[in-house]
Design an enzyme around this catalytic site. Structure first.
Site, mmCIF file in Angstrom:
data_model
loop_
_atom_site.group_PDB
_atom_site.id
_atom_site.type_symbol
_atom_site.label_atom_id
_atom_site.label_comp_id
_atom_site.label_asym_id
_atom_site.label_seq_id
_atom_site.Cartn_x
_atom_site.Cartn_y
_atom_site.Cartn_z
ATOM 1 N N HIS A 144 47.165 41.186 37.912
ATOM 2 C CA HIS A 144 47.114 40.256 39.054
ATOM 3 C C HIS A 144 48.267 39.247 39.033
ATOM 4 O O HIS A 144 48.398 38.472 39.959
ATOM 5 C CB HIS A 144 45.767 39.527 38.993
ATOM 6 C CG HIS A 144 45.418 38.770 40.230
ATOM 7 N ND1 HIS A 144 45.413 39.344 41.479
ATOM 8 C CD2 HIS A 144 45.055 37.470 40.417
ATOM 9 C CE1 HIS A 144 45.066 38.437 42.384
ATOM 10 N NE2 HIS A 144 44.846 37.291 41.767
HETATM 11 O O1 LIG Z 1 38.972 35.611 45.530
HETATM 12 C C1 LIG Z 1 40.125 35.880 45.927
HETATM 13 O O2 LIG Z 1 40.357 36.700 46.832
HETATM 14 C C2 LIG Z 1 41.289 35.135 45.321
HETATM 15 C C3 LIG Z 1 41.209 35.075 43.833
HETATM 16 C C4 LIG Z 1 42.328 34.273 43.238
HETATM 17 O O3 LIG Z 1 42.977 33.498 43.901
HETATM 18 C C5 LIG Z 1 42.537 34.422 41.834
HETATM 19 C C6 LIG Z 1 43.659 33.878 41.289
HETATM 20 C C7 LIG Z 1 43.879 33.753 39.949
HETATM 21 C C8 LIG Z 1 45.082 33.279 39.487
HETATM 22 O O4 LIG Z 1 46.228 33.838 39.809
HETATM 23 C C9 LIG Z 1 45.177 32.112 38.656
HETATM 24 O O5 LIG Z 1 44.173 31.433 38.525
HETATM 25 O O6 LIG Z 1 46.225 31.857 38.073
#
Ligand SMILES: O=C(O)CCC(=O)/C=C/C=C(\O)C(=O)O
Length: 285
Positions: free
Chosen positions: A265
């Site tokens: 991610h």
């Molecule tokens: O729920 C969603 O569609 C979005 C999830 C989200 O924004 C997760 C992000 C995580 C990171 O990149 C972070 O916390 O660094």
């Protein structure tokens, strides 16, 4: 170029957008006639600096001004309970920051929630968007292939409810394809960020209880987006599945998709060099 540090670029602004009034933190890096705003993801302890520290310098060296906006509910920005669309809330805050900074038009690079918020901004204020880079996000909505909430989102929500180092490590190990690069220093920095603002953690949990769908599905409106858009995804993303990227390119007329293999991610972190080259090429052509 003098070294860019979080402390030397740290700024605050009082945002007023309709009934919304918030103290917002941002980092202001470099100078240039074109500005790139970077919007972070929604994990506990996230911030513009934490998400994008590997991506700022190449853009600044190339002559862009880079603004890292800490959304309400994260880092040093005010906390908030969000009862409606968090994507639209963040978009309003960005608009509220652009006005006092005299920024007519910006490119927006959004990670996960930041991608959802970039799309919300482009739908509400299309004339104020240059180009869009959407990474691991851009719209909420169900995946036709992957059970939701995904494994990563379940760990993220569990960490908000029980902010322990064990739960943090479980979530961060799923962020990336190859967790061997995650250091104890990185875990500790993220834990410190999280625990410094328990009000943010509590308010995120309250927001989810009031409205579990914080990120609406923009699919029916994607065709309205005229901005040239680069969508970037990790094939091994366990938070927001890769088919969301396919929905985005199917919907946004002037868009293209790059999929990194062996990537979770955090494409901007795991594949930083190539990611930076692609973004620079896309913003400069
Ligand atoms: O729920 C969603 O569609 C979005 C999830 C989200 O924004 C997760 C992000 C995580 C990171 O990149 C972070 O916390 O660094």
């Amino acid at each position: 170029m003098t070294a860019l540090t979080e402390a030397s670029t740290s700024r605050f602004a009082r945002i007023r957008e309709g009934e919304l009034e918030l103290n917002i933190h941002y980092n202001d890096c470099g100078q240039g006639t074109e500005t790139v705003v970077m919007l972070h993801g929604s994990g506990p302890g996230a911030s513009g600096w934490a998400n994008f520290n590997r991506n700022i310098e190449p853009l600044v060296v190339a002559g862009f001004r880079v603004i890292l906006l800490d959304c309400p509910g994260w880092s040093k920005s005010d906390s908030i309970v969000c009862e409606g669309s968090r994507s639209d809330l963040n978009a309003r805050v960005l608009k509220g920051l652009m006005d006092p900074l005299d920024l007519d038009r910006v490119h927006i690079l959004g990670n996960s929630m930041g991608g959802h918020s970039a799309v919300a901004f482009a739908l509400s204020w299309p004339e104020r968007v240059g180009r869009l880079v959407l990474m691991g996000g851009g719209t909420g909505g169900a995946s036709p292939f992957v059970p939701m909430p995904t494994e990563g989102i379940k760990l993220l929500q569990g960490l908000y409810r029980e902010p322990t180092i064990d739960n943090l490590k479980k979530m961060m190990n799923v962020f990336v394809f190859d967790p061997s690069d995650l250091t104890e220093e990185l875990f500790q920095a993220r834990l410190d960020n999280m625990l410094a603002r328990r009000d943010h953690l509590d308010n995120f949990v309250k927001s989810l209880a009031i409205n579990p769908k914080q990120f609406p599905d923009f699919s029916p409106r994607l065709a309205e987006i005229k901005a040239e858009t680069l969508v970037i995804w990790g094939r091994n993303d366990r938070f927001v599945p890769m088919d969301t990227g396919l929905r985005l390119v199917a919907g946004i007329p002037n868009s293209e998709l790059h999929v990194f293999n062996n990537c979770g991610h955090w494409a901007q972190w795991e594949h930083a060099d190539k990611f930076n080259r692609m973004v620079l090429d896309f913003l400069s052509h």
